[in-house]
Design an enzyme around this catalytic site. Structure first.
Site, PDB file in Angstrom:
ATOM      1  N   LYS A  19       0.828  -1.216   0.000  1.00 55.92           N
ATOM      2  CA  LYS A  19       0.000   0.000   0.000  1.00 55.92           C
ATOM      3  C   LYS A  19       0.859   1.262   0.000  1.00 55.92           C
ATOM      4  O   LYS A  19       0.598   2.183  -0.750  1.00 55.92           O
ATOM      5  CB  LYS A  19      -0.927   0.042   1.223  1.00 55.92           C
ATOM      6  CG  LYS A  19      -2.023  -0.996   1.225  1.00 55.92           C
ATOM      7  CD  LYS A  19      -3.029  -0.740   2.338  1.00 55.92           C
ATOM      8  CE  LYS A  19      -2.419  -0.819   3.732  1.00 55.92           C
ATOM      9  NZ  LYS A  19      -2.132  -2.178   4.202  1.00 55.92           N
ATOM     10  N   ARG A  93     -10.665   0.625   8.197  1.00 54.58           N
ATOM     11  CA  ARG A  93     -10.235  -0.733   8.478  1.00 54.58           C
ATOM     12  C   ARG A  93     -11.347  -1.554   9.127  1.00 54.58           C
ATOM     13  O   ARG A  93     -11.145  -2.724   9.434  1.00 54.58           O
ATOM     14  CB  ARG A  93      -9.084  -0.681   9.468  1.00 54.58           C
ATOM     15  CG  ARG A  93      -7.721  -0.915   8.876  1.00 54.58           C
ATOM     16  CD  ARG A  93      -6.777  -0.930  10.055  1.00 54.58           C
ATOM     17  NE  ARG A  93      -5.483  -1.442   9.755  1.00 54.58           N
ATOM     18  CZ  ARG A  93      -4.493  -0.738   9.218  1.00 54.58           C
ATOM     19  NH1 ARG A  93      -4.692   0.493   8.865  1.00 54.58           N
ATOM     20  NH2 ARG A  93      -3.316  -1.285   9.054  1.00 54.58           N
ATOM     21  N   ARG A 127      11.588  -5.312   5.277  1.00 50.33           N
ATOM     22  CA  ARG A 127      11.096  -3.958   5.040  1.00 50.33           C
ATOM     23  C   ARG A 127      11.815  -2.924   5.919  1.00 50.33           C
ATOM     24  O   ARG A 127      11.990  -3.119   7.111  1.00 50.33           O
ATOM     25  CB  ARG A 127       9.601  -3.909   5.338  1.00 50.33           C
ATOM     26  CG  ARG A 127       9.042  -2.502   5.293  1.00 50.33           C
ATOM     27  CD  ARG A 127       7.565  -2.497   5.141  1.00 50.33           C
ATOM     28  NE  ARG A 127       6.882  -2.635   6.409  1.00 50.33           N
ATOM     29  CZ  ARG A 127       5.565  -2.493   6.525  1.00 50.33           C
ATOM     30  NH1 ARG A 127       4.831  -2.272   5.466  1.00 50.33           N
ATOM     31  NH2 ARG A 127       4.999  -2.618   7.695  1.00 50.33           N
ATOM     32  N   ARG A 160      10.273  -1.310  11.598  1.00 50.41           N
ATOM     33  CA  ARG A 160       9.174  -1.010  12.513  1.00 50.41           C
ATOM     34  C   ARG A 160       9.087  -2.050  13.631  1.00 50.41           C
ATOM     35  O   ARG A 160       9.258  -3.239  13.395  1.00 50.41           O
ATOM     36  CB  ARG A 160       7.853  -0.977  11.725  1.00 50.41           C
ATOM     37  CG  ARG A 160       7.595   0.375  11.093  1.00 50.41           C
ATOM     38  CD  ARG A 160       6.485   0.348  10.082  1.00 50.41           C
ATOM     39  NE  ARG A 160       5.270  -0.329  10.534  1.00 50.41           N
ATOM     40  CZ  ARG A 160       4.158  -0.361   9.808  1.00 50.41           C
ATOM     41  NH1 ARG A 160       4.106   0.249   8.637  1.00 50.41           N
ATOM     42  NH2 ARG A 160       3.104  -0.998  10.247  1.00 50.41           N
ATOM     43  N   ARG A 171      -1.627  -8.945  13.260  1.00 48.42           N
ATOM     44  CA  ARG A 171      -2.148  -7.947  12.322  1.00 48.42           C
ATOM     45  C   ARG A 171      -2.918  -8.621  11.192  1.00 48.42           C
ATOM     46  O   ARG A 171      -3.940  -8.110  10.734  1.00 48.42           O
ATOM     47  CB  ARG A 171      -0.994  -7.101  11.764  1.00 48.42           C
ATOM     48  CG  ARG A 171      -0.487  -6.075  12.773  1.00 48.42           C
ATOM     49  CD  ARG A 171       0.904  -5.588  12.463  1.00 48.42           C
ATOM     50  NE  ARG A 171       1.002  -4.833  11.233  1.00 48.42           N
ATOM     51  CZ  ARG A 171       2.137  -4.598  10.595  1.00 48.42           C
ATOM     52  NH1 ARG A 171       3.269  -5.086  11.062  1.00 48.42           N
ATOM     53  NH2 ARG A 171       2.139  -3.889   9.492  1.00 48.42           N
TER      54      ARG A 171
END
Ligand code: ATP
Ligand code: MG
Length: 226
Positions: A19, A93, A127, A160, A171
């Site tokens: 995203k 969400r 990431r 993160r 998640r």
């Protein structure tokens, strides 16, 4: 392409579905403002306010924050954009959030990135993020020009805290239980456009072509009305 009228889009997809990367490309190519709930929350957390620390505890466990708080935060930022076109990332969400958005704005299109959970789990561990801007890099398919540094500012990149395997599973569960119903909500309104794949660089040209068509059609409609 010059936009003839205000255009409001939402981008959806599981955590780590690309995203952030696709949003950056969309906003660059089409001149929309990027509004990312995750980036807004991370900026709050960096400020280390009491609320920010509470948020961090919740986020690091992979839980969603309360709907009313999120709706207030996001709608406030959208209002500040006035008549500018935007792309909303990370909100809504839940169905309640989608309804709150609907009460304030009509959404022109919802781009859904459909990436298998297996791909995502592998991907999140490679990431790296530039926190101030929200720019994301992936060592495997979208690396920074200089390892460990942001392309634009040269500042250091970080991983993160919520990208650990345990939190990622939480998640994904939250996504399945609370966010997937939102896809159905938009599908029934006829605004959902799904793009499936395992590689962001292969998905992107399809998204770009879709938006090009969509914006051309909207521009013609506006022109037709004089
Ligand atoms: P990505 O990794 O693609 O950015 P993500 O969707 O998991 O995906 P963020 O959007 O950055 O990550 O959000 C991080 C966390 O912030 C979420 O896991 C959740 O705890 C919280 N959050 C973000 N947006 C919302 C929202 N609309 N409602 C509730 N909680 C949210
Ligand atoms: Mg994000």
């Amino acid at each position: 392409m010059v936009l003839q009228r205000v255009f409001r889009a939402v981008i959806m997809g599981p955590p780590g579905s690309g995203k952030g990367t696709i949003s950056e490309r969309i906003t660059k190519s089409f001149g929309l403002k990027h509004v990312s709930s995750g980036d807004i929350l991370r900026n709050n957390m960096n400020a280390k306010t009491e609320l920010g620390l509470l948020m961090k505890a919740c986020i690091d466990q992979g839980q969603l924050l309360p709907d009313n708080m999120m709706a207030r935060l996001i709608l406030h930022d959208l209002r500040a954009l006035g008549n500018e076109s935007w792309l909303l990332d990370g909100f809504p969400r839940t169905i309640l959030q989608a309804e709150a958005l609907d009460d304030a704005y009509s959404v022109d299109t919802v781009i859904n990135l459909n990436v298998p959970f297996e791909t995502i789990k592998k991907r999140l561990s490679s990431r790296w993020t530039h926190t101030p801007s929200g720019r994301v890099y992936n060592i495997d398919f979208n690396p920074p020009k200089v390892p460990g540094l942001d392309d634009v500012t040269g500042e250091p990149l970080v991983q993160r805290d919520d990208d650990t395997p345990h939190t990622v599973s939480r998640r994904l569960k939250a996504y399945e239980n609370q966010t997937e119903p939102v896809l159905e909500y938009y599908r029934s309104k006829g605004v959902l456009q799904t793009f499936s794949g395992t590689e962001t660089n292969k998905i992107w040209p399809h998204v770009e072509a879709f938006l090009q068509r969509k914006l051309t059609i909207l521009s013609k409609k506006v022109a037709g009305h004089g």
